[in-house]
Scaffold this motif. Structure first.
Motif, PDB file in Angstrom:
ATOM      1  N   ASP A 129       0.874  -1.171   0.000  1.00 17.12           N
ATOM      2  CA  ASP A 129       0.000   0.000   0.000  1.00 17.12           C
ATOM      3  C   ASP A 129       0.909   1.219   0.000  1.00 17.12           C
ATOM      4  OD1 ASP A 129       0.792   0.514   2.735  1.00 17.12           O
ATOM      5  OD2 ASP A 129      -0.743  -0.889   3.425  1.00 17.12           O
ATOM      6  N   LEU A 130       0.322   2.398  -0.081  1.00 17.47           N
ATOM      7  CA  LEU A 130       1.131   3.621  -0.143  1.00 17.47           C
ATOM      8  C   LEU A 130       1.956   3.818   1.128  1.00 17.47           C
ATOM      9  CD1 LEU A 130      -1.444   6.004  -1.873  1.00 17.47           C
ATOM     10  CD2 LEU A 130       0.659   5.079  -2.883  1.00 17.47           C
ATOM     11  N   ASN A 131       1.403   3.432   2.269  1.00 16.96           N
ATOM     12  CA  ASN A 131       2.168   3.538   3.513  1.00 16.96           C
ATOM     13  C   ASN A 131       3.402   2.642   3.481  1.00 16.96           C
ATOM     14  OD1 ASN A 131       0.992   5.503   5.147  1.00 16.96           O
ATOM     15  ND2 ASN A 131      -0.563   4.113   5.950  1.00 16.96           N
ATOM     16  N   ASN A 132       3.262   1.447   2.916  1.00 17.49           N
ATOM     17  CA  ASN A 132       4.413   0.552   2.809  1.00 17.49           C
ATOM     18  C   ASN A 132       5.549   1.209   2.049  1.00 17.49           C
ATOM     19  OD1 ASN A 132       2.246  -2.312   2.227  1.00 17.49           O
ATOM     20  ND2 ASN A 132       3.075  -1.564   4.162  1.00 17.49           N
ATOM     21  N   ILE A 133       5.200   1.880   0.930  1.00 24.20           N
ATOM     22  CA  ILE A 133       6.227   2.502   0.098  1.00 24.20           C
ATOM     23  C   ILE A 133       6.873   3.679   0.822  1.00 24.20           C
ATOM     24  CG2 ILE A 133       6.632   3.807  -2.026  1.00 24.20           C
ATOM     25  CD1 ILE A 133       4.578   2.056  -3.403  1.00 24.20           C
ATOM     26  N   GLU A 134       6.038   4.544   1.423  1.00 25.54           N
ATOM     27  CA  GLU A 134       6.598   5.731   2.080  1.00 25.54           C
ATOM     28  C   GLU A 134       7.377   5.385   3.350  1.00 25.54           C
ATOM     29  OE1 GLU A 134       5.336  10.096   3.938  1.00 25.54           O
ATOM     30  OE2 GLU A 134       3.761   8.745   3.188  1.00 25.54           O
ATOM     31  N   HIS A 135       6.735   4.657   4.234  1.00 28.34           N
ATOM     32  CA  HIS A 135       7.332   4.438   5.551  1.00 28.34           C
ATOM     33  C   HIS A 135       8.173   3.162   5.636  1.00 28.34           C
ATOM     34  CE1 HIS A 135       4.784   7.719   6.748  1.00 28.34           C
ATOM     35  NE2 HIS A 135       3.700   7.048   6.421  1.00 28.34           N
ATOM     36  N   GLY A 136       7.741   2.119   4.924  1.00 23.71           N
ATOM     37  CA  GLY A 136       8.437   0.850   5.016  1.00 23.71           C
ATOM     38  C   GLY A 136       9.632   0.729   4.094  1.00 23.71           C
ATOM     39  N   ILE A 137       9.680   1.602   3.066  1.00 17.48           N
ATOM     40  CA  ILE A 137      10.796   1.536   2.121  1.00 17.48           C
ATOM     41  C   ILE A 137      11.565   2.854   2.093  1.00 17.48           C
ATOM     42  CG2 ILE A 137      11.472   1.238  -0.292  1.00 17.48           C
ATOM     43  CD1 ILE A 137       9.070  -0.626  -0.629  1.00 17.48           C
ATOM     44  N   ILE A 138      10.901   3.938   1.679  1.00 15.45           N
ATOM     45  CA  ILE A 138      11.633   5.185   1.449  1.00 15.45           C
ATOM     46  C   ILE A 138      12.196   5.765   2.741  1.00 15.45           C
ATOM     47  CG2 ILE A 138      11.501   7.531   0.547  1.00 15.45           C
ATOM     48  CD1 ILE A 138       9.386   6.589  -1.420  1.00 15.45           C
ATOM     49  N   ARG A 139      11.369   5.979   3.738  1.00 14.64           N
ATOM     50  CA  ARG A 139      11.861   6.560   4.993  1.00 14.64           C
ATOM     51  C   ARG A 139      12.777   5.591   5.733  1.00 14.64           C
ATOM     52  NH1 ARG A 139       7.632   8.036   8.840  1.00 14.64           N
ATOM     53  NH2 ARG A 139       9.221   9.333   9.832  1.00 14.64           N
ATOM     54  N   LYS A 140      12.521   4.306   5.587  1.00 12.59           N
ATOM     55  CA  LYS A 140      13.308   3.297   6.299  1.00 12.59           C
ATOM     56  C   LYS A 140      14.691   3.109   5.680  1.00 12.59           C
ATOM     57  CE  LYS A 140      13.181  -1.676   7.359  1.00 12.59           C
ATOM     58  NZ  LYS A 140      14.126  -2.149   6.344  1.00 12.59           N
ATOM     59  N   ASP A 141      14.750   3.090   4.355  1.00 14.57           N
ATOM     60  CA  ASP A 141      15.992   2.700   3.670  1.00 14.57           C
ATOM     61  C   ASP A 141      16.831   3.867   3.152  1.00 14.57           C
ATOM     62  OD1 ASP A 141      15.231   0.109   4.140  1.00 14.57           O
ATOM     63  OD2 ASP A 141      14.397  -0.214   2.141  1.00 14.57           O
ATOM     64  N   PHE A 142      16.240   5.063   3.098  1.00 14.64           N
ATOM     65  CA  PHE A 142      16.965   6.203   2.543  1.00 14.64           C
ATOM     66  C   PHE A 142      16.990   7.351   3.550  1.00 14.64           C
ATOM     67  CE2 PHE A 142      15.066   3.813  -0.904  1.00 14.64           C
ATOM     68  CZ  PHE A 142      16.110   3.674  -1.809  1.00 14.64           C
ATOM     69  N   ASP A 143      18.162   7.796   3.870  1.00 13.78           N
ATOM     70  CA  ASP A 143      18.300   8.927   4.797  1.00 13.78           C
ATOM     71  C   ASP A 143      18.213  10.212   3.981  1.00 13.78           C
ATOM     72  OD1 ASP A 143      18.851  10.614   6.881  1.00 13.78           O
ATOM     73  OD2 ASP A 143      20.999  10.190   6.916  1.00 13.78           O
ATOM     74  N   GLU A 144      16.972  10.581   3.618  1.00 12.64           N
ATOM     75  CA  GLU A 144      16.774  11.714   2.716  1.00 12.64           C
ATOM     76  C   GLU A 144      15.496  12.466   3.070  1.00 12.64           C
ATOM     77  OE1 GLU A 144      17.052  14.485   1.063  1.00 12.64           O
ATOM     78  OE2 GLU A 144      18.629  13.371   0.004  1.00 12.64           O
ATOM     79  N   PRO A 145      15.580  13.474   3.953  1.00 12.59           N
ATOM     80  CA  PRO A 145      14.386  14.229   4.359  1.00 12.59           C
ATOM     81  C   PRO A 145      13.680  14.930   3.201  1.00 12.59           C
ATOM     82  CG  PRO A 145      16.210  14.644   5.863  1.00 12.59           C
ATOM     83  CD  PRO A 145      16.777  13.906   4.690  1.00 12.59           C
ATOM     84  N   ARG A 146      14.395  15.234   2.125  1.00 15.96           N
ATOM     85  CA  ARG A 146      13.764  15.949   1.017  1.00 15.96           C
ATOM     86  C   ARG A 146      12.679  15.148   0.322  1.00 15.96           C
ATOM     87  NH1 ARG A 146      18.935  17.648  -2.406  1.00 15.96           N
ATOM     88  NH2 ARG A 146      19.427  15.506  -1.760  1.00 15.96           N
ATOM     89  N   ILE A 147      12.585  13.871   0.627  1.00 14.68           N
ATOM     90  CA  ILE A 147      11.499  13.081   0.010  1.00 14.68           C
ATOM     91  C   ILE A 147      10.137  13.612   0.437  1.00 14.68           C
ATOM     92  CG2 ILE A 147      12.891  11.011  -0.294  1.00 14.68           C
ATOM     93  CD1 ILE A 147      10.257  10.923   2.389  1.00 14.68           C
ATOM     94  N   HIS A 148      10.074  14.289   1.583  1.00 13.74           N
ATOM     95  CA  HIS A 148       8.794  14.833   2.039  1.00 13.74           C
ATOM     96  C   HIS A 148       8.306  15.977   1.150  1.00 13.74           C
ATOM     97  CE1 HIS A 148       8.646  12.337   5.567  1.00 13.74           C
ATOM     98  NE2 HIS A 148       9.863  12.721   5.923  1.00 13.74           N
ATOM     99  N   PHE A 149       9.172  16.521   0.325  1.00 13.21           N
ATOM    100  CA  PHE A 149       8.780  17.566  -0.627  1.00 13.21           C
ATOM    101  C   PHE A 149       8.530  16.985  -2.009  1.00 13.21           C
ATOM    102  CE2 PHE A 149      12.224  19.372   2.186  1.00 13.21           C
ATOM    103  CZ  PHE A 149      11.344  19.840   3.146  1.00 13.21           C
ATOM    104  N   ALA A 150       8.737  15.684  -2.154  1.00 14.15           N
ATOM    105  CA  ALA A 150       8.593  15.019  -3.450  1.00 14.15           C
ATOM    106  C   ALA A 150       7.413  14.058  -3.492  1.00 14.15           C
ATOM    107  CB  ALA A 150       9.876  14.259  -3.798  1.00 14.15           C
ATOM    108  N   LEU A 151       7.087  13.451  -2.350  1.00  9.43           N
ATOM    109  CA  LEU A 151       5.952  12.538  -2.283  1.00  9.43           C
ATOM    110  C   LEU A 151       4.673  13.347  -2.143  1.00  9.43           C
ATOM    111  CD1 LEU A 151       7.392   9.871   0.193  1.00  9.43           C
ATOM    112  CD2 LEU A 151       7.427   9.834  -2.307  1.00  9.43           C
ATOM    113  N   VAL A 152       3.734  13.116  -3.041  1.00  6.80           N
ATOM    114  CA  VAL A 152       2.540  13.968  -3.111  1.00  6.80           C
ATOM    115  C   VAL A 152       1.286  13.118  -2.930  1.00  6.80           C
ATOM    116  CG1 VAL A 152       1.244  15.630  -4.492  1.00  6.80           C
ATOM    117  CG2 VAL A 152       3.746  15.540  -4.650  1.00  6.80           C
ATOM    118  N   CYS A 153       0.501  13.444  -1.891  1.00  5.91           N
ATOM    119  CA  CYS A 153      -0.671  12.639  -1.540  1.00  5.91           C
ATOM    120  C   CYS A 153      -1.967  13.228  -2.084  1.00  5.91           C
ATOM    121  CB  CYS A 153      -0.751  12.471  -0.031  1.00  5.91           C
ATOM    122  SG  CYS A 153      -0.844  14.017   0.883  1.00  5.91           S
TER     123      CYS A 153
END
Length: 247
Positions: A129-153
């Motif tokens: 689900d979308l939470n899996n991708i955002e929290h279980g993969i992107i936030r978990k595996d990549f140390d990159e806060p700028r993703i919060h300006f790129a992921l659009v809900c």
């Protein structure tokens, strides 16, 4: 290497089975340029008419899951594009809809029945689900806060949906651009002066992600149009969940 071997490798690469260099995001890039305006608002009616093109791109993602041989930026660009593309697909599946929060069960139970908890994504044989991708993969595996300006809900108060796909070779530049544009948008972040600002709730919700190398204010000052003092007074803006649709 004989002609048969070359031909066989070419066929494998065309199906993503021999890919060492990521996946093409060109199809998504073209759709974004066509249906997303510069301010990030989406022509959902127009995009729905070409939903088959979006589905074709999603099929490419489904059949070309990131490989260990891919670079960090290839993997991160893949997952950012996947999140945004599947969010568009979720909206189109329920369109017309006033808000992404209207999707899902009538009674919303966090982590169970929201739009972000619907398992409609299949990548490499795994359900997400979308939470899996955002929290279980992107936030978990990549140390990159700028993703919060790129992921659009798909909400008005979200960072704007860029009208170009994220590409590995341009990823750092694109993420910095997204950060600066988000912080410079007075509808989402307001800087009264160096001592006072009203910021997006994204900085409140994900505050810890922005403090790995210092304080939240120090992070914001990297990209903000107005530099805040270290003791600046921070308030939070109301979050508008209305659909980010062109009017």
């Amino acid at each position: 290497m004989n002609k048969f071997t070359v031909f066989f490798i070419t066929i494998l690469m065309s199906f993503g089975l021999f890919s060492q260099s990521g996946v093409s995001h060109n199809a998504f890039d073209q759709l974004l340029q066509k249906y997303v305006e510069d301010e990030g608002m989406v022509d959902y009616k127009g995009l729905k008419a070409e939903r088959s093109e979006l589905k074709s791109y999603l099929s490419t993602l489904e059949n070309n899951a990131p490989q260990k041989s891919w670079t960090r930026d290839q993997k991160l660009a893949y997952w950012i594009n996947a999140y945004n593309a599947y969010t568009l697909e979720l909206i189109l599946e329920h369109y017309p809809v006033e808000s992404i929060k209207d999707i899902g069960s009538t009674i919303k139970i966090p982590f169970v029945s929201t739009a972000w908890d619907i398992k409609f994504i299949n990548i490499g044989g795994e359900e997400y689900d979308l939470n899996n991708i955002e929290h279980g993969i992107i936030r978990k595996d990549f140390d990159e806060p700028r993703i919060h300006f790129a992921l659009v809900c798909a909400a008005v108060s979200c960072p704007k949906l860029q009208n170009r796909a994220y590409l590995p070779e341009k990823l750092d530049e694109q993420l910095t651009k997204a950060a600066k544009e988000f912080l410079s948008n007075p509808a989402k972040n307001r800087f009264k002066n160096e001592n006072q600002a009203t910021l997006s709730k994204l900085f409140n919700w994900y505050g810890g992600d922005f403090k790995n190398d210092g304080t939240l204010i120090e992070y914001i000052n990297r990209y903000a149009p107005t530099k805040l003092s270290k003791n600046a007074d921070i308030d939070w803006m109301d979050y508008n969940w209305n659909l980010n649709e062109q009017k």
